[in-house]
Design an enzyme around this catalytic site. Sequence first.
Site, short mmCIF file in Angstrom:
data_model
loop_
_atom_site.label_atom_id
_atom_site.label_comp_id
_atom_site.label_asym_id
_atom_site.label_seq_id
_atom_site.Cartn_x
_atom_site.Cartn_y
_atom_site.Cartn_z
N ASN A 69 -60.23 -38.02 -73.34
CA ASN A 69 -60.85 -39.33 -73.48
C ASN A 69 -61.41 -39.56 -74.87
O ASN A 69 -61.82 -38.62 -75.56
CB ASN A 69 -61.98 -39.51 -72.44
N ALA A 70 -61.40 -40.81 -75.27
CA ALA A 70 -62.02 -41.22 -76.54
C ALA A 70 -62.72 -42.54 -76.28
O ALA A 70 -62.25 -43.61 -76.66
CB ALA A 70 -60.98 -41.36 -77.64
N ASN A 124 -76.80 -34.28 -78.77
CA ASN A 124 -75.35 -34.14 -78.72
C ASN A 124 -74.87 -33.74 -80.11
O ASN A 124 -74.73 -34.57 -81.00
CB ASN A 124 -74.71 -35.46 -78.28
N CYS A 127 -69.83 -34.01 -80.24
CA CYS A 127 -68.85 -35.02 -79.85
C CYS A 127 -67.56 -34.82 -80.65
O CYS A 127 -67.60 -34.82 -81.88
CB CYS A 127 -69.40 -36.43 -80.09
N LYS A 162 -76.69 -29.52 -77.24
CA LYS A 162 -75.35 -29.42 -76.66
C LYS A 162 -74.36 -29.02 -77.74
O LYS A 162 -74.14 -29.74 -78.71
CB LYS A 162 -74.92 -30.74 -76.01
N ILE A 187 -70.06 -26.06 -72.77
CA ILE A 187 -69.62 -26.63 -74.04
C ILE A 187 -69.35 -28.12 -73.85
O ILE A 187 -69.45 -28.62 -72.72
CB ILE A 187 -68.35 -25.93 -74.55
N GLY A 213 -61.91 -30.73 -68.27
CA GLY A 213 -61.18 -30.36 -67.08
C GLY A 213 -60.79 -28.90 -67.06
O GLY A 213 -61.27 -28.09 -67.86
N GLY A 239 -68.01 -27.42 -68.43
CA GLY A 239 -66.62 -27.32 -68.84
C GLY A 239 -65.68 -26.99 -67.71
O GLY A 239 -65.62 -25.85 -67.24
#
Length: 301
Positions: A69-70, A124, A127, A162, A187, A213, A239
């Site tokens: 995803n983005a 965060n 990213c 994170k 992660i 995933g 994760g």
Amino acid sequence: MDISITIAGLSLRTPVILASGVLGSRYGTINRVIKDTFVGAIVTKTFTKEPREGYLTPIVAYTEAGLVNAVGLANPGIDNLKEILSNVIKEVPVIVSIASSTPKEFTEMSVKAEEAGADAVELNLSCPHVKGHGLEIGQDPKYVKEIVESAKSVLKIPVFAKLGFNDKVVEVAKEAEKAGVDAIVAINSVKAMVIDIYAKKPVLSNKYGGLSGPAIHPIAVRIVYDLYENVEVPIVGVGGITKWEDAIELILAGASSVAIASAIAIKGINVINEVVNGIISYLESEGYRSLKEIIGLAHKN
């Protein structure tokens, strides 16, 4: 069976957390997760200083390995956080995720998060698909230390960091610990790409996205294992958790709690209850009375 856990002073009724990235920017969806599942804590979607529209569609690609995803850190901006949190049910801790490119801005946003009612702040620092808002920052141990020190200097609530998949993750975690971080989250999704073989171009509008995933789960387990041997602060394992066995694996590696994101997008929020019930059944069948008995147990066997 006692599956409650305390992390950085936050009391969680179960060790399963809603990870940042899904269902965490609107109080309606947050409240639904709190009411309908055994979630132990909520992490909001990542907030930035200014509102972000995110990237143009397509922003998600489904693969056999997981999701790429983005979204582009789409969020209403930190100044809208107070209204959201004021409508959230006060039954579990709410951890606000924030992203920026400078220690000063991280600190300013941390203060706003605390004033809005956050129980903790998650920095965060990993990213993988928004330049200047995570991945590059999280690979610089000294810069991470500066960011954590700056946030800790003004906050009364806990600070979580994170971290993502990189060669310096243990070194970064050590520097964050020196700076006073209260917990490490590991992660984040891993930078990836999917190409449409008929259009002959990347599927995502941003070209690059973050892979989450099953494919990243063994990576997360390895990193949590390494972190447990090198830092004393609690670890939140993230994760590729799609079933309770994945959660147990991360806990045995050293995670005090685990966070779920992409599995919710695929299976729905009931996956949280499936994982919690699976953890309870595992502990009972293995003869344990408390979750705490198995945290990091893989290091002792």
